[in-house]
Design a protein around this motif. Structure first.
Motif, PDB file in Angstrom:
ATOM      1  N   UNK A  20      52.666 -16.539  58.828  1.00 32.29           N
ATOM      2  CA  UNK A  20      53.706 -15.677  59.399  1.00 32.29           C
ATOM      3  C   UNK A  20      54.615 -16.459  60.340  1.00 32.29           C
ATOM      4  N   UNK A  21      54.055 -17.380  61.119  1.00 35.86           N
ATOM      5  CA  UNK A  21      54.886 -18.174  62.020  1.00 35.86           C
ATOM      6  C   UNK A  21      55.832 -19.088  61.252  1.00 35.86           C
ATOM      7  N   UNK A  22      55.395 -19.620  60.133  1.00 38.40           N
ATOM      8  CA  UNK A  22      56.262 -20.481  59.311  1.00 38.40           C
ATOM      9  C   UNK A  22      57.415 -19.674  58.723  1.00 38.40           C
ATOM     10  N   UNK A  23      57.148 -18.436  58.327  1.00 33.79           N
ATOM     11  CA  UNK A  23      58.209 -17.566  57.821  1.00 33.79           C
ATOM     12  C   UNK A  23      59.237 -17.284  58.907  1.00 33.79           C
ATOM     13  N   UNK A  24      58.773 -17.003  60.125  1.00 35.44           N
ATOM     14  CA  UNK A  24      59.695 -16.717  61.224  1.00 35.44           C
ATOM     15  C   UNK A  24      60.531 -17.947  61.586  1.00 35.44           C
ATOM     16  N   UNK A  25      59.940 -19.127  61.516  1.00 37.08           N
ATOM     17  CA  UNK A  25      60.709 -20.343  61.793  1.00 37.08           C
ATOM     18  C   UNK A  25      61.799 -20.566  60.754  1.00 37.08           C
ATOM     19  N   UNK A  26      61.507 -20.249  59.512  1.00 35.14           N
ATOM     20  CA  UNK A  26      62.521 -20.359  58.468  1.00 35.14           C
ATOM     21  C   UNK A  26      63.679 -19.396  58.716  1.00 35.14           C
ATOM     22  N   UNK A 130      54.904  -6.038  67.209  1.00 33.27           N
ATOM     23  CA  UNK A 130      54.963  -7.477  67.383  1.00 33.27           C
ATOM     24  C   UNK A 130      56.408  -7.932  67.476  1.00 33.27           C
ATOM     25  N   UNK A 131      56.608  -9.022  68.170  1.00 36.28           N
ATOM     26  CA  UNK A 131      57.957  -9.551  68.340  1.00 36.28           C
ATOM     27  C   UNK A 131      58.340 -10.350  67.097  1.00 36.28           C
ATOM     28  N   UNK A 132      59.509 -10.043  66.564  1.00 32.11           N
ATOM     29  CA  UNK A 132      60.012 -10.730  65.372  1.00 32.11           C
ATOM     30  C   UNK A 132      60.910 -11.874  65.843  1.00 32.11           C
ATOM     31  N   UNK A 133      60.322 -13.056  65.897  1.00 31.15           N
ATOM     32  CA  UNK A 133      61.059 -14.208  66.415  1.00 31.15           C
ATOM     33  C   UNK A 133      62.305 -14.499  65.587  1.00 31.15           C
ATOM     34  N   UNK A 134      62.227 -14.274  64.293  1.00 31.82           N
ATOM     35  CA  UNK A 134      63.386 -14.542  63.440  1.00 31.82           C
ATOM     36  C   UNK A 134      64.568 -13.645  63.730  1.00 31.82           C
ATOM     37  N   UNK A 135      64.330 -12.496  64.375  1.00 29.62           N
ATOM     38  CA  UNK A 135      65.411 -11.604  64.770  1.00 29.62           C
ATOM     39  C   UNK A 135      65.867 -11.884  66.205  1.00 29.62           C
ATOM     40  N   UNK A 136      64.919 -12.078  67.101  1.00 32.59           N
ATOM     41  CA  UNK A 136      65.228 -12.125  68.532  1.00 32.59           C
ATOM     42  C   UNK A 136      65.800 -13.474  68.959  1.00 32.59           C
ATOM     43  N   UNK A 137      65.171 -14.567  68.522  1.00 28.75           N
ATOM     44  CA  UNK A 137      65.633 -15.888  68.948  1.00 28.75           C
ATOM     45  C   UNK A 137      67.095 -16.159  68.551  1.00 28.75           C
ATOM     46  N   UNK A 138      67.514 -15.920  67.307  1.00 22.88           N
ATOM     47  CA  UNK A 138      68.916 -16.205  66.962  1.00 22.88           C
ATOM     48  C   UNK A 138      69.918 -15.381  67.776  1.00 22.88           C
ATOM     49  N   UNK A 185      49.285 -15.980  66.420  1.00 25.32           N
ATOM     50  CA  UNK A 185      49.723 -16.912  67.449  1.00 25.32           C
ATOM     51  C   UNK A 185      50.321 -18.137  66.765  1.00 25.32           C
ATOM     52  N   UNK A 186      51.481 -18.561  67.247  1.00 24.37           N
ATOM     53  CA  UNK A 186      52.143 -19.722  66.661  1.00 24.37           C
ATOM     54  C   UNK A 186      51.779 -21.027  67.356  1.00 24.37           C
ATOM     55  N   UNK A 187      51.030 -20.954  68.449  1.00 22.13           N
ATOM     56  CA  UNK A 187      50.639 -22.173  69.148  1.00 22.13           C
ATOM     57  C   UNK A 187      51.780 -22.851  69.878  1.00 22.13           C
ATOM     58  N   UNK A 188      52.831 -22.092  70.226  1.00 20.67           N
ATOM     59  CA  UNK A 188      53.957 -22.669  70.952  1.00 20.67           C
ATOM     60  C   UNK A 188      54.927 -23.451  70.098  1.00 20.67           C
ATOM     61  N   UNK A 189      54.862 -23.294  68.784  1.00 21.17           N
ATOM     62  CA  UNK A 189      55.746 -24.064  67.903  1.00 21.17           C
ATOM     63  C   UNK A 189      57.168 -23.516  67.869  1.00 21.17           C
ATOM     64  N   UNK A 190      57.383 -22.306  68.404  1.00 20.97           N
ATOM     65  CA  UNK A 190      58.723 -21.737  68.400  1.00 20.97           C
ATOM     66  C   UNK A 190      59.612 -22.344  69.493  1.00 20.97           C
ATOM     67  N   UNK A 191      59.004 -22.725  70.622  1.00 18.35           N
ATOM     68  CA  UNK A 191      59.817 -23.200  71.740  1.00 18.35           C
ATOM     69  C   UNK A 191      60.558 -24.502  71.429  1.00 18.35           C
ATOM     70  N   UNK A 192      59.916 -25.538  70.835  1.00 18.99           N
ATOM     71  CA  UNK A 192      60.704 -26.739  70.498  1.00 18.99           C
ATOM     72  C   UNK A 192      61.873 -26.437  69.578  1.00 18.99           C
ATOM     73  N   UNK A 193      61.697 -25.497  68.640  1.00 17.44           N
ATOM     74  CA  UNK A 193      62.798 -25.127  67.762  1.00 17.44           C
ATOM     75  C   UNK A 193      63.930 -24.479  68.551  1.00 17.44           C
ATOM     76  N   UNK A 194      63.593 -23.568  69.473  1.00 19.29           N
ATOM     77  CA  UNK A 194      64.619 -22.919  70.290  1.00 19.29           C
ATOM     78  C   UNK A 194      65.326 -23.940  71.182  1.00 19.29           C
ATOM     79  N   UNK A 195      64.568 -24.879  71.756  1.00 17.22           N
ATOM     80  CA  UNK A 195      65.172 -25.928  72.588  1.00 17.22           C
ATOM     81  C   UNK A 195      66.098 -26.815  71.762  1.00 17.22           C
ATOM     82  N   UNK A 196      65.692 -27.147  70.548  1.00  9.65           N
ATOM     83  CA  UNK A 196      66.515 -27.981  69.664  1.00  9.65           C
ATOM     84  C   UNK A 196      67.825 -27.276  69.317  1.00  9.65           C
TER      85      UNK A 196
END
Length: 322
Positions: A20-26, A130-138, A185-196
């Motif tokens: 699920x975390x890989x899908x949200x990162x995509x 649950x928070x949908x990172x693919x919606x909220x982060x962008x 849990x994504x293990x904090x892998x979303x934050x480096x992507x958001x920072x990038x």
């Protein structure tokens, strides 16, 4: 609202992503670059097209015309951000879709005929908990990129962006602490992507500043700020080397803590731990096969017979007269 669902289907069914975390990162990657292209191509290019007639009439004054037309776009984006503050963030607090779903269930079904599981799913749907990172982060990255890009053209957009992030901090803090109940849990892998992506937006803002300085005939100023995009790109590489790559592995301190906590851990690390068991076996000397007489003598010794008794038994068994 439709694009994230399309990107979700592409990541899940076409790319066949497993977690699920890989899908949200995509979804984050595709949706962010779409919004970035939307800023520079549709809106900014539309403002230039509005001044196209004047540019055709006075081609020698193209820089001055663009310098006057580009600040008009800032008003649109300031209104856009204020709309997200006054409408978008309250909608997140209201949780409109779960509210509509619960209302329809109450109108169409009687609670006394529903099981406890169905009632719990009706009042606390897992899909909306649950928070949908693919919606909220962008959406958050879009606002910060707008502030980076147009702050050099009109700094008046910065207070509007600050108000948005202040309200977003209050809203998302409440939702994350009280409402959201993530199932993974994504293990904090979303934050480096958001920072990038944030640093990519900063590079876009720096390039916009250089271009706007050239339009306003500030050639020396543009030359002075020209190294900024390269410094930011180098900083991205430094962040990746210092934080992203080491963050994929467990730290040495944590590894020591785990070794201390586990009582049966080995004091030395075997070099063959990752090899196949067959390949880690030691060389064994081949066993020499004994002849029949030697094997019979050894069998006789095992049962306690002397060699003479063994010969007598052989003769007796052969049927010869002794």
């Amino acid at each position: 609202l439709i694009l994230p669902h399309i990107f979700y289907g592409v990541a899940l069914h076409y790319e066949d992503r497993k977690t699920a975390s890989d899908v949200q990162k995509s979804i984050i990657g595709r949706y962010f670059y779409y919004q970035l292209a939307n800023i520079f191509i549709t809106v900014t290019a539309g403002s230039i097209l509005d001044s196209l007639g004047e540019i055709i009439e006075h081609p020698s004054n193209i820089l001055a015309i663009l310098g006057k037309s580009l600040p008009n776009v800032v008003g649109y984006f300031a209104t856009f951000i204020m709309t997200k503050v006054l409408v978008g963030l309250p909608t997140i607090l209201l949780r409109v879709f779960p509210l509509i779903r619960m209302t329809l269930i109450k109108l169409c079904f009687r609670e006394k005929y529903l099981t406890e599981t169905e009632l719990h799913e009706a009042y606390y749907p897992r899909k909306y908990s649950q928070i949908w990172y693919g919606w909220e982060y962008p959406n958050l990255l879009l606002v910060i990129v707008i502030c980076f890009v147009y702050s050099c053209i009109s700094p008046a957009i910065l207070p509007v962006g600050a108000i948005f992030f202040l309200m977003a901090w209050l809203v998302y803090k409440n939702q994350i602490l009280i409402v959201f109940n993530p199932t993974y849990e994504s293990g904090g892998t979303m934050f480096p992507m958001a920072c990038h992506r944030t640093l990519i937006g900063l590079v876009c803002g720096q390039l916009t500043l250089i271009g706007y300085l050239i339009i306003r005939l500030g050639f020396y100023q543009a030359l002075m700020v020209f190294p900024l995009p390269f410094i930011t790109l180098k900083t991205m590489d430094v962040f990746k080397a210092l934080y992203v790559v080491p963050g994929m592995c467990i730290s040495v301190e944590k590894a020591v803590e785990l070794d201390v906590a586990q009582k049966n851990v080995q004091s030395t690390f075997s070099p063959d731990v990752y090899r196949q068991p067959v390949l880690t076996e030691k060389i064994v000397e081949p066993r020499i096969r004994c002849n029949s007489s030697a094997s019979e003598n050894s069998a006789g010794r095992r049962i306690g017979l002397s060699p003479l008794e063994i010969d007598d038994s052989k003769v007796a068994g052969s049927g010869k007269i002794v």
